[in-house]
Design an enzyme around this catalytic site. Sequence first.
Site, PDB file in Angstrom:
ATOM      1  N   HIS A 175       9.304   6.885  20.374  1.00 57.07           N
ATOM      2  CA  HIS A 175       8.166   6.339  21.139  1.00 57.07           C
ATOM      3  C   HIS A 175       8.434   5.992  22.601  1.00 57.07           C
ATOM      4  O   HIS A 175       7.537   5.504  23.293  1.00 57.07           O
ATOM      5  CB  HIS A 175       7.549   5.115  20.447  1.00 57.07           C
ATOM      6  N   GLU A 181       0.828  -1.203   0.000  1.00 58.35           N
ATOM      7  CA  GLU A 181       0.000   0.000   0.000  1.00 58.35           C
ATOM      8  C   GLU A 181       0.865   1.257   0.000  1.00 58.35           C
ATOM      9  O   GLU A 181       1.981   1.256   0.512  1.00 58.35           O
ATOM     10  CB  GLU A 181      -0.898   0.001   1.243  1.00 58.35           C
ATOM     11  N   CYS A 229       6.771  -6.643   7.877  1.00 58.74           N
ATOM     12  CA  CYS A 229       7.938  -6.121   8.589  1.00 58.74           C
ATOM     13  C   CYS A 229       8.353  -7.146   9.637  1.00 58.74           C
ATOM     14  O   CYS A 229       7.514  -7.808  10.231  1.00 58.74           O
ATOM     15  CB  CYS A 229       7.596  -4.792   9.267  1.00 58.74           C
ATOM     16  N   CYS A 268       7.029  -4.213  16.290  1.00 62.56           N
ATOM     17  CA  CYS A 268       6.677  -3.147  17.239  1.00 62.56           C
ATOM     18  C   CYS A 268       5.231  -3.383  17.667  1.00 62.56           C
ATOM     19  O   CYS A 268       4.375  -3.712  16.836  1.00 62.56           O
ATOM     20  CB  CYS A 268       6.808  -1.776  16.589  1.00 62.56           C
ATOM     21  N   ASN A 295      -3.020   5.409  16.305  1.00 60.29           N
ATOM     22  CA  ASN A 295      -4.139   4.961  15.473  1.00 60.29           C
ATOM     23  C   ASN A 295      -4.560   3.553  15.852  1.00 60.29           C
ATOM     24  O   ASN A 295      -3.727   2.694  16.102  1.00 60.29           O
ATOM     25  CB  ASN A 295      -3.734   5.025  13.997  1.00 60.29           C
ATOM     26  N   GLY A 332       6.792  -1.659   6.236  1.00 64.71           N
ATOM     27  CA  GLY A 332       8.174  -2.127   6.237  1.00 64.71           C
ATOM     28  C   GLY A 332       9.173  -1.192   6.887  1.00 64.71           C
ATOM     29  O   GLY A 332       8.896  -0.019   7.133  1.00 64.71           O
ATOM     30  N   GLU A 333      10.350  -1.748   7.162  1.00 68.55           N
ATOM     31  CA  GLU A 333      11.454  -0.985   7.749  1.00 68.55           C
ATOM     32  C   GLU A 333      12.465  -0.703   6.627  1.00 68.55           C
ATOM     33  O   GLU A 333      13.199  -1.602   6.197  1.00 68.55           O
ATOM     34  CB  GLU A 333      12.081  -1.805   8.892  1.00 68.55           C
ATOM     35  N   CYS A 338       1.990  -1.533  16.012  1.00 66.27           N
ATOM     36  CA  CYS A 338       1.943  -1.365  14.554  1.00 66.27           C
ATOM     37  C   CYS A 338       1.280  -2.559  13.864  1.00 66.27           C
ATOM     38  O   CYS A 338       1.672  -3.706  14.091  1.00 66.27           O
ATOM     39  CB  CYS A 338       3.365  -1.186  14.041  1.00 66.27           C
ATOM     40  N   CYS A 377       3.320   8.576   0.948  1.00 69.78           N
ATOM     41  CA  CYS A 377       3.886   7.667   1.938  1.00 69.78           C
ATOM     42  C   CYS A 377       4.028   6.310   1.248  1.00 69.78           C
ATOM     43  O   CYS A 377       3.036   5.739   0.796  1.00 69.78           O
ATOM     44  CB  CYS A 377       2.906   7.604   3.114  1.00 69.78           C
ATOM     45  N   CYS A 394      -0.995   6.203   9.874  1.00 69.89           N
ATOM     46  CA  CYS A 394       0.278   5.581  10.286  1.00 69.89           C
ATOM     47  C   CYS A 394       0.043   4.287  11.028  1.00 69.89           C
ATOM     48  O   CYS A 394      -0.750   4.228  11.959  1.00 69.89           O
ATOM     49  CB  CYS A 394       1.026   6.480  11.271  1.00 69.89           C
ATOM     50  N   SER A 430      11.737   6.658  14.762  1.00 69.58           N
ATOM     51  CA  SER A 430      10.565   6.279  15.556  1.00 69.58           C
ATOM     52  C   SER A 430      11.058   6.005  16.968  1.00 69.58           C
ATOM     53  O   SER A 430      11.606   4.940  17.237  1.00 69.58           O
ATOM     54  CB  SER A 430       9.928   5.013  14.971  1.00 69.58           C
ATOM     55  N   SER A 475      12.162   6.894   7.358  1.00 69.58           N
ATOM     56  CA  SER A 475      11.800   6.713   8.771  1.00 69.58           C
ATOM     57  C   SER A 475      12.277   5.338   9.227  1.00 69.58           C
ATOM     58  O   SER A 475      12.033   4.333   8.565  1.00 69.58           O
ATOM     59  CB  SER A 475      10.281   6.813   8.908  1.00 69.58           C
TER      60      SER A 475
END
Length: 359
Positions: free
Chosen positions: A220, A89, A116, A120, A294, A163-164, A123, A109, A344, A218, A195
């Site tokens: 957090h 996506e 991934c 985390c 989210n 993904g990372e 996510c 984006c 996100c 990231s 990111s």
Amino acid sequence: MNLRNFDYEELIELFKSSNFPAYRAEQLFKALYSNKVDSLDKITTFPKELRAELSANYTINSFKNMKKQISVDGSIKYLFTMEDGKSIEAVFMPWYDDTEKTNIRNTLCISSQVGCSLDCKFCATGTMKLERNLETHEIISQILDIEHDLDTKITNVVFMGMGEPLLNYKNVARAVNILTHPLTDMMSRRKITVSTSGVVPNIKKLANLRRPPKLAISLHGTTNGFRDKIMPINLKSDITVLMNAVEEYYRKTKLNITYEYIPFDGMNDSIEDAKRLAKICKRVPSRINLIPFNDISFTEPSGIAETLKPSSSERIAEFANEIRQFGGIVTIRDTFGSDIDAACGQLALSERNVRNTIV
Ligand code: SAH
Ligand code: SF4
């Protein structure tokens, strides 16, 4: 073979080995990324025979299928199906000035992997596990195909989709090389943000690119105790190691850093967290971007994931003020596309498809 898999230097090599003159590689590169042709047949600077020969052996298209879903806020989520049947996506976000008439920038984006590996806890993509890395052409084609579909220019790219990016380092770095190459007018390195959740060895490599992009971290969490629990990568490179890499990135690139931070109710949104964030923010020129959490309840979270709740918008505003009072620079992220699960951390096809049909 896909020609969008080659950066400029590699195209020159490819043409050399096929006994084509080098200037044809330059023409091809400009046709792909300056004129943005969507078919090899449309490269009018090439003689017919060369076009035919290239078309017989190469392609420039990546996706079998593209579907889209439009949000009430104007953002558009694209679902691409790749040659092997897997999907990814990308989310298009148009920005307007205060009169809401002038389109000031279009941010895309994009995804760098299918799924991934980093797990985390907040996510949705993390719950998918890693299926595979995207190839360079699949990264680049997200941008070119959406520009083509909307007949508009993408001005900014953020690697904040699935993904990372720094665990698909080679292909992401090659994509950055292509997008920022002086022979194209696609975008400057300052309009691209990579990111990462903190893949330290590759932050160091990225800093050494000829045209390094902007870096977002990231974060957090402000303590290793909490960050260990929600981001397992912290067990490999903790906050001190990560911050040293960030400092080095700034020293080499002179690009301001962004820290992404999701305030979780009662877990990482205390005044002590605000103080520590401000201190982190003062190490190199940087800002903290607070991202409202989210909803990912469709992934049926368990363990610590189940206990993560968003801080209220009032608390987020207060928290931002506290960070400012301690001397940090902070913004609160506008959320796009929450009605279509495009915000996100919500990109996770397998789970989401159950409750959300894309048209
Ligand atoms: N893997 C990279 C880039 C993709 S994630 C990274 O982790 O940085 C893009 C951003 O969305 C990251 O800052 C990530 O922490 C954030 N994110 C993930 N899940 C989220 C959620 N449920 N709500 C808000 N932001 C989320
Ligand atoms: Fe992967 Fe980023 Fe999601 Fe973490 S936040 S699981 S690194 S995509």
